[in-house]
Design an enzyme around this catalytic site. Structure first.
Site, PDB file in Angstrom:
ATOM      1  N   GLY A  57       0.838  -1.200   0.000  1.00 49.93           N
ATOM      2  CA  GLY A  57       0.000   0.000   0.000  1.00 49.93           C
ATOM      3  C   GLY A  57       0.866   1.240   0.000  1.00 49.93           C
ATOM      4  O   GLY A  57       2.054   1.177   0.334  1.00 49.93           O
ATOM      5  N   CYS A  84       5.236  -6.132   1.821  1.00 48.86           N
ATOM      6  CA  CYS A  84       5.623  -4.724   1.724  1.00 48.86           C
ATOM      7  C   CYS A  84       4.939  -3.901   2.816  1.00 48.86           C
ATOM      8  O   CYS A  84       5.239  -4.068   3.984  1.00 48.86           O
ATOM      9  CB  CYS A  84       5.319  -4.205   0.323  1.00 48.86           C
ATOM     10  SG  CYS A  84       6.196  -2.695  -0.022  1.00 48.86           S
ATOM     11  N   TYR A  85       3.991  -3.039   2.476  1.00 51.39           N
ATOM     12  CA  TYR A  85       3.278  -2.296   3.526  1.00 51.39           C
ATOM     13  C   TYR A  85       2.649  -3.269   4.528  1.00 51.39           C
ATOM     14  O   TYR A  85       2.640  -3.030   5.736  1.00 51.39           O
ATOM     15  CB  TYR A  85       2.196  -1.416   2.898  1.00 51.39           C
ATOM     16  CG  TYR A  85       1.387  -0.640   3.920  1.00 51.39           C
ATOM     17  CD1 TYR A  85       1.810   0.605   4.362  1.00 51.39           C
ATOM     18  CD2 TYR A  85       0.218  -1.176   4.465  1.00 51.39           C
ATOM     19  CE1 TYR A  85       1.087   1.300   5.329  1.00 51.39           C
ATOM     20  CE2 TYR A  85      -0.506  -0.492   5.430  1.00 51.39           C
ATOM     21  CZ  TYR A  85      -0.069   0.744   5.850  1.00 51.39           C
ATOM     22  OH  TYR A  85      -0.785   1.429   6.800  1.00 51.39           O
ATOM     23  N   HIS A 180       7.663  -7.724  -3.410  1.00 54.02           N
ATOM     24  CA  HIS A 180       6.378  -8.125  -3.990  1.00 54.02           C
ATOM     25  C   HIS A 180       6.517  -9.442  -4.755  1.00 54.02           C
ATOM     26  O   HIS A 180       6.934  -9.440  -5.904  1.00 54.02           O
ATOM     27  CB  HIS A 180       5.881  -7.041  -4.960  1.00 54.02           C
ATOM     28  CG  HIS A 180       5.411  -5.808  -4.270  1.00 54.02           C
ATOM     29  ND1 HIS A 180       4.114  -5.643  -3.858  1.00 54.02           N
ATOM     30  CD2 HIS A 180       6.064  -4.677  -3.900  1.00 54.02           C
ATOM     31  CE1 HIS A 180       3.975  -4.469  -3.271  1.00 54.02           C
ATOM     32  NE2 HIS A 180       5.153  -3.857  -3.277  1.00 54.02           N
ATOM     33  N   GLU A 182       4.230 -11.133  -6.057  1.00 56.18           N
ATOM     34  CA  GLU A 182       3.180 -11.318  -7.064  1.00 56.18           C
ATOM     35  C   GLU A 182       3.540 -10.754  -8.429  1.00 56.18           C
ATOM     36  O   GLU A 182       2.881 -11.059  -9.405  1.00 56.18           O
ATOM     37  CB  GLU A 182       1.854 -10.691  -6.577  1.00 56.18           C
ATOM     38  CG  GLU A 182       1.864  -9.192  -6.319  1.00 56.18           C
ATOM     39  CD  GLU A 182       2.413  -8.825  -4.941  1.00 56.18           C
ATOM     40  OE1 GLU A 182       3.009  -9.714  -4.291  1.00 56.18           O
ATOM     41  OE2 GLU A 182       2.267  -7.670  -4.534  1.00 56.18           O
ATOM     42  N   GLY A 234     -22.974 -11.694 -28.328  1.00 54.88           N
ATOM     43  CA  GLY A 234     -22.073 -12.465 -29.197  1.00 54.88           C
ATOM     44  C   GLY A 234     -20.670 -12.471 -28.622  1.00 54.88           C
ATOM     45  O   GLY A 234     -19.809 -13.207 -29.070  1.00 54.88           O
ATOM     46  N   GLY A 235     -20.441 -11.646 -27.566  1.00 52.32           N
ATOM     47  CA  GLY A 235     -19.137 -11.631 -26.907  1.00 52.32           C
ATOM     48  C   GLY A 235     -18.996 -12.811 -25.954  1.00 52.32           C
ATOM     49  O   GLY A 235     -19.972 -13.501 -25.659  1.00 52.32           O
ATOM     50  N   ASP A 237     -18.260 -12.958 -22.629  1.00 51.76           N
ATOM     51  CA  ASP A 237     -18.844 -12.894 -21.289  1.00 51.76           C
ATOM     52  C   ASP A 237     -20.339 -13.211 -21.294  1.00 51.76           C
ATOM     53  O   ASP A 237     -20.805 -14.047 -20.520  1.00 51.76           O
ATOM     54  CB  ASP A 237     -18.613 -11.514 -20.656  1.00 51.76           C
ATOM     55  CG  ASP A 237     -17.140 -11.163 -20.602  1.00 51.76           C
ATOM     56  OD1 ASP A 237     -16.315 -12.091 -20.735  1.00 51.76           O
ATOM     57  OD2 ASP A 237     -16.815  -9.971 -20.443  1.00 51.76           O
ATOM     58  N   SER A 238     -21.084 -12.525 -22.160  1.00 51.51           N
ATOM     59  CA  SER A 238     -22.531 -12.764 -22.135  1.00 51.51           C
ATOM     60  C   SER A 238     -22.845 -14.176 -22.625  1.00 51.51           C
ATOM     61  O   SER A 238     -23.799 -14.801 -22.161  1.00 51.51           O
ATOM     62  CB  SER A 238     -23.284 -11.703 -22.948  1.00 51.51           C
ATOM     63  OG  SER A 238     -22.961 -11.772 -24.314  1.00 51.51           O
ATOM     64  N   SER A 239     -22.027 -14.701 -23.527  1.00 49.32           N
ATOM     65  CA  SER A 239     -22.288 -16.056 -24.032  1.00 49.32           C
ATOM     66  C   SER A 239     -22.072 -17.093 -22.941  1.00 49.32           C
ATOM     67  O   SER A 239     -22.882 -18.002 -22.762  1.00 49.32           O
ATOM     68  CB  SER A 239     -21.362 -16.386 -25.205  1.00 49.32           C
ATOM     69  OG  SER A 239     -21.522 -15.441 -26.217  1.00 49.32           O
ATOM     70  N   LYS A 379     -11.128 -12.568 -16.454  1.00 48.05           N
ATOM     71  CA  LYS A 379     -11.427 -12.842 -17.866  1.00 48.05           C
ATOM     72  C   LYS A 379     -10.932 -14.219 -18.328  1.00 48.05           C
ATOM     73  O   LYS A 379     -11.660 -14.950 -19.000  1.00 48.05           O
ATOM     74  CB  LYS A 379     -10.787 -11.747 -18.728  1.00 48.05           C
ATOM     75  CG  LYS A 379     -11.131 -11.831 -20.198  1.00 48.05           C
ATOM     76  CD  LYS A 379     -12.438 -11.142 -20.463  1.00 48.05           C
ATOM     77  CE  LYS A 379     -12.845 -11.244 -21.908  1.00 48.05           C
ATOM     78  NZ  LYS A 379     -14.115 -10.568 -22.155  1.00 48.05           N
TER      79      LYS A 379
END
Ligand code: XMP
Length: 523
Positions: A57, A84-85, A180, A182, A234-235, A237-239, A379
């Site tokens: 942070g 870290c923080y 870090h 990550e 048709g993308g 995510d919605s599919s 995603k």
């Protein structure tokens, strides 16, 4: 319903907190990020984490009101890792000392960038498999530093500027690192997380198969015997959301696909046949081309185009959705990055929620409740879920396509003639990219038809046709992007094919602008 082991990430505002979650999800560990302000004693009791990680942070624990976790976190009896923080706050709360570095004006040693940590003391389970070459490259980014470690802690790793780079209280399973693990620049950071979750007893039960079963159970519980509407673009995510919900509740789901006349070649047919014919999902194909193209006639301002499309979309969607009797829920493909609350630099909670571009405001307007089965996923996890659900690979790997569609790839006035030319050119371009095996290396590729006509010569005749621009970019999230380095051979061949195969285009250019300063789309 199975209850997964859960790891809690307490966010203190680091820019890279999401990466911690990514690393853990890759290890099949279910985790959630929560801003420190929300983590109260009651929250901890209810969340019942099997382990806790404190993020980095921007603040300094030398400040009286600096962000801190509740001390009850140390009484849960579960492993805690401070980064870290997070390391500094842990040391301070447990009786150590932290000194300000350059940033807060103290006399400590600030350290930014690459550093090398060497092991110290006894072997530590957290570090198993590390230090094969005697040292590890890590990424440091700190102004303050720990000047005295807390009672019970010992040193297990040091760097030239961080004598307490890795410390641990092995009795209580508390671990603290100054760097870090990550980020990409700590190449073996993943090993540290792997060790941490192993010693915390995680079994790696967060798999897409398990997620799918849980999500289905949750949808059934939420929806009961009521009806759900899902806007299909048709993308990806919605599919994925639609197929998942259909698995859960079958014909209680109806999808609405709005064809605004700004889709790519054959796109409407592909979407309709996939969902209606292959998946047997009840689907309303709203053919509203005339309405959209009629209102867009003569409009050339990019923002006005977006506003018209957004407004009509809501009207049309609502009209068709109203025809579905008794619907009480609206499904949305909201993802985890859209809902993570972030800790702002002022210290106050700032909520960043992107509204789903197409249906923003709809749920309230229509009095519908939301079903958001992808809210916990990143995603690439949505893609994995799509595969789990049997969606074809070429569908899951599709490039993103903007809500306003080809309207924003047609700078200047939109005409049906230009849209037709654009569709054909785009299809040839994508075909070229696929044929050369480049589709999956590119984040997004498309053609824009330019509002200029240029002179050319074909055969013995003069031509006076449109120019177009090819666009192809690499990107991680669309926020920044670089142009794709096609070979000249590829570009030459593609230009020739477009000019030969697409009537109405006689000049092809390649857009080599990065983002920033450009944007990916032309409008
Ligand atoms: P830009 O052009 O802003 O695009 O660099 C970044 C990403 O967002 C997409 N995009 C949109 N998506 N509605 C959308 O749903 C929009 O109005 C819109 N504008 C841009 C673009 O395709 C790219 O993936």
């Amino acid at each position: 319903m199975t209850q997964h082991d859960r790891l809690l990430i307490i966010d203190f505002g680091s820019q890279v907190t999401q990466l911690i979650a990514r690393r853990l999800r890759e290890l099949n560990v279910y985790c959630e990020i929560h801003p420190y302000q929300n983590v109260t004693d009651a929250f901890l009791a209810e969340f019942a984490p099997k382990a806790v990680i404190f993020s980095g942070g921007p603040d300094t624990v030398t400040r009286k009101d600096a962000p801190r976790p509740p001390v009850s976190v140390y009484e849960l009896g579960v492993p805690v890792l401070g980064i870290c923080y997070g390391q500094q706050v842990m040391m301070q709360q447990l009786g150590g000392q932290v000194e300000g570095g350059k940033i807060s004006g103290g006399g400590g040693t600030a350290e930014f960038g690459r550093a090398f940590v060497t092991p110290a003391g006894q072997p530590l389970a957290l570090l198993e498999g590390l230090f094969a070459d005697g040292r590890e490259q890590v990424w440091m980014s700190h102004g303050d530093h720990v000047s005295k470690i807390a009672p019970g802690f010992e040193v297990f790793g040091t760097s030239p500027n961080a004598p307490f780079a890795i410390t641990a209280d092995t009795n209580r399973n508390f671990y603290a690192v100054q760097f870090h693990p990550e980020v990409h620049h700590t190449p073996n950071g993943k090993i540290l997380y792997e060790n941490f979750v192993r010693l915390a007893g995680f079994t790696g039960d967060w798999t897409m198969g398990a997620y799918r079963d849980d999500a289905i159970a949750k949808i059934r519980e939420q929806v009961g015997d009521k009806k759900v509407i899902c806007g299909l673009s048709g993308g990806v995510d919605s599919s994925v959301a639609a197929v998942l919900i259909h698995e859960a509740i079958g014909d209680q789901l109806t999808c609405v696909f709005v064809d605004h006349g700004l889709l790519r070649q054959n796109e409407a047919e592909e979407v309709v046949s996939m969902f209606r014919d292959n998946y047997n999902i009840p689907l309303i194909h709203a053919d509203e081309k005339e309405l959209f193209l009629g209102e867009l006639d003569g409009v050339s301002d990019p923002e006005t185009k977006r506003k018209i499309i957004g407004r009509l979309f809501i009207d049309v969607f609502q009209k068709h959705a109203n025809a579905i009797e008794g619907a009480e829920f609206l499904a949305q493909g909201t993802l985890y990055p859209d809902v993570i609350e972030s800790v702002s630099f002022s210290g106050g909670p700032s909520v960043t929620i992107k509204s789903h571009h197409n249906v923003g405001g709809l749920p309230e307007k229509m009095g519908l409740k939301l079903v958001e089965p992808l809210r916990e996923l990143f995603k690439d996890e949505v893609r994995a879920l799509g595969r789990e659900l049997g969606l074809p690979d070429n569908f899951i790997g599709r490039h993103p396509f903007p809500g306003p569609g080809l309207a924003i790839r047609c700078p200047g006035e939109i005409t049906r003639e230009k849209l037709e030319i654009l569709r054909k050119a785009d299809a040839v371009y994508i075909d070229q990219i696929r044929k050369h095996g480049l589709y999956d290396d590119i984040w997004q590729a498309f053609v824009a038809i330019l509002p200029v006509r240029t002179v050319g010569v074909m055969g013995d005749g003069r031509t006076y046709d449109y120019a177009c621009a090819l666009r192809a970019v690499t990107s991680v999230d669309g926020m920044t992007a670089d142009y794709f380095p096609f070979s000249h051979e590829f570009l030459g061949e593609t230009a020739t094919r477009i000019i030969n195969e697409v009537q109405g285009i006689n000049r092809v250019t390649y857009d080599i602008t990065s983002k920033p300063p450009g944007t990916i789309e032309w409008e």
